[in-house]
Design a protein around this motif. Sequence first.
Motif, short mmCIF file in Angstrom:
data_model
loop_
_atom_site.label_atom_id
_atom_site.label_comp_id
_atom_site.label_asym_id
_atom_site.label_seq_id
_atom_site.Cartn_x
_atom_site.Cartn_y
_atom_site.Cartn_z
N ARG A 64 12.77 4.21 -17.07
CA ARG A 64 11.83 5.28 -16.71
C ARG A 64 11.65 5.30 -15.20
O ARG A 64 11.95 4.34 -14.51
N CYS A 65 11.14 6.41 -14.70
CA CYS A 65 10.78 6.50 -13.28
C CYS A 65 9.27 6.43 -13.18
O CYS A 65 8.57 7.17 -13.88
N LEU A 66 8.78 5.53 -12.34
CA LEU A 66 7.34 5.34 -12.17
C LEU A 66 6.96 5.56 -10.71
O LEU A 66 7.75 5.27 -9.81
N LEU A 67 5.76 6.04 -10.50
CA LEU A 67 5.20 6.21 -9.16
C LEU A 67 4.03 5.24 -9.06
O LEU A 67 2.97 5.48 -9.65
N HIS A 68 4.24 4.14 -8.35
CA HIS A 68 3.22 3.09 -8.24
C HIS A 68 3.12 2.61 -6.80
O HIS A 68 4.00 2.84 -5.98
N ARG A 69 2.05 1.88 -6.55
CA ARG A 69 1.78 1.34 -5.23
C ARG A 69 2.38 -0.07 -5.11
O ARG A 69 2.30 -0.86 -6.04
N ILE A 70 2.95 -0.36 -3.95
CA ILE A 70 3.42 -1.71 -3.66
C ILE A 70 2.19 -2.57 -3.37
O ILE A 70 1.41 -2.24 -2.48
N MET A 101 0.81 -1.22 0.00
CA MET A 101 0.00 0.00 0.00
C MET A 101 0.85 1.27 0.00
O MET A 101 0.33 2.34 -0.25
N ASP A 102 2.16 1.18 0.26
CA ASP A 102 3.02 2.36 0.13
C ASP A 102 3.15 2.70 -1.35
O ASP A 102 3.18 1.81 -2.20
N VAL A 103 3.23 3.99 -1.64
CA VAL A 103 3.44 4.45 -3.01
C VAL A 103 4.90 4.88 -3.12
O VAL A 103 5.37 5.69 -2.32
N VAL A 104 5.62 4.31 -4.09
CA VAL A 104 7.04 4.60 -4.22
C VAL A 104 7.39 5.05 -5.64
O VAL A 104 6.70 4.71 -6.61
N LEU A 105 8.45 5.82 -5.71
CA LEU A 105 9.04 6.21 -6.99
C LEU A 105 10.17 5.22 -7.24
O LEU A 105 11.03 5.03 -6.38
N PHE A 106 10.15 4.58 -8.42
CA PHE A 106 11.17 3.57 -8.71
C PHE A 106 11.55 3.60 -10.18
O PHE A 106 10.82 4.12 -11.02
N ARG A 107 12.73 3.02 -10.45
CA ARG A 107 13.21 2.92 -11.82
C ARG A 107 12.71 1.61 -12.43
O ARG A 107 12.80 0.56 -11.81
#
Length: 116
Positions: free
Chosen positions: A35-41, A25-31
Amino acid sequence: MFPLLREGKDEVAVYPCKAESLKPMDVVLFRYRGRCLLHRIVGMKDGRFIMQGDGVCAFYEECTAADIIGVLGMVYRVSGRAVSVSSLRWRILSRLWRSLGVFRKVGLCIFHRILF
């Protein structure tokens, strides 16, 4: 991350984090694939994080702890209002949206018709 975040309208603050402190449920910025994406775990498996955007119903991305840049901490709405992702309202909306499962696709269609 639509509908909780609106591309081109909302701004976010991303903070450094330790992989051990991250949870579903955490939202993280990841590669991911350059690309860099902002998605929920949405889960963790064999030391990898399984991610999915709130506006996505069909597929997932996977990444390692080394790919994670930071965790979402604040959302700044176009109105100037700041929303903490640790607030009760944000957590309830996030869980409610994720709990819709396959019905999220219908919800996305409704949101797109109303807002666009």
